[in-house]
Design a protein around this motif. Structure first.
Motif, PDB file in Angstrom:
ATOM      1  N   VAL A   1       7.139   9.186  -2.152  1.00  0.00           N
ATOM      2  CA  VAL A   1       6.184   9.240  -3.245  1.00  0.00           C
ATOM      3  C   VAL A   1       6.615   8.213  -4.282  1.00  0.00           C
ATOM      4  O   VAL A   1       7.784   8.138  -4.644  1.00  0.00           O
ATOM      5  N   LEU A   2       5.682   7.414  -4.721  1.00  0.00           N
ATOM      6  CA  LEU A   2       5.952   6.443  -5.771  1.00  0.00           C
ATOM      7  C   LEU A   2       5.099   6.805  -6.976  1.00  0.00           C
ATOM      8  O   LEU A   2       3.869   6.887  -6.878  1.00  0.00           O
ATOM      9  N   PHE A   3       5.737   7.073  -8.106  1.00  0.00           N
ATOM     10  CA  PHE A   3       5.024   7.340  -9.350  1.00  0.00           C
ATOM     11  C   PHE A   3       5.128   6.099 -10.219  1.00  0.00           C
ATOM     12  O   PHE A   3       6.201   5.517 -10.349  1.00  0.00           O
ATOM     13  N   SER A   4       4.028   5.692 -10.780  1.00  0.00           N
ATOM     14  CA  SER A   4       4.020   4.522 -11.639  1.00  0.00           C
ATOM     15  C   SER A   4       3.007   4.722 -12.742  1.00  0.00           C
ATOM     16  O   SER A   4       1.916   5.239 -12.509  1.00  0.00           O
ATOM     17  N   ASN A   5       3.356   4.302 -13.947  1.00  0.00           N
ATOM     18  CA  ASN A   5       2.400   4.378 -15.046  1.00  0.00           C
ATOM     19  C   ASN A   5       1.628   3.064 -15.176  1.00  0.00           C
ATOM     20  O   ASN A   5       0.928   2.843 -16.144  1.00  0.00           O
TER      21      ASN A   5
END
Length: 129
Positions: free
Chosen positions: A77-81
């Motif tokens: 999972v990659l979280f990015s704003n």
């Protein structure tokens, strides 16, 4: 490879290193990359070159995490704003992304690509400066 005692598959797949890794450090890779089923891994003894008479042995030590499980069994999972420029980013994209964010040229032999849009990379590199 099957664990006959528990009737479970222990190793799902094995890959020759040159089918997984590329670049100038390929000669430092192991001959095979083993994709273990969840709950299986190389023994602590095997990590230091020790051979035992058992193919399978119970682990009596706590595992804090390792990279032995077949990657097809471990979703990432990659979280990015920030908006990313990839439909399916992989872990191989993280190092080039970090280097680019800090304004460092990505070596040509490095796998992966930066996944943040240019304006996001400019803002981050200006903040880091």
């Amino acid at each position: 490879m099957k664990d006959e005692e528990l009737n479970l598959v222990a190793i799902r797949q094995a890959w020759p290193s040159d089918s997984v890794y590329k670049g100038p450090y390929l000669d430092a890779a192991p001959d095979l990359i083993i994709g273990y089923t969840d709950g299986y891994r190389a023994s602590w003894d095997a990590a230091v070159g020790k051979v035992t008479p058992f193919v399978f042995d119970d682990n009596k030590k706590a595992w804090s995490g390792d990279h032995c499980v077949d990657p097809h069994l471990v979703p990432g999972v990659l979280f990015s704003n920030r908006k990313i420029d990839a439909e399916d980013p992989g872990i191989e994209d993280m190092a080039p992304t970090a280097l680019e964010l800090f304004g460092i040229k990505v070596p040509s032999h490095m796998e992966g690509k930066a996944v943040l849009r240019a304006e996001g990379a400019r803002v981050a590199s200006e903040v880091a400066a």
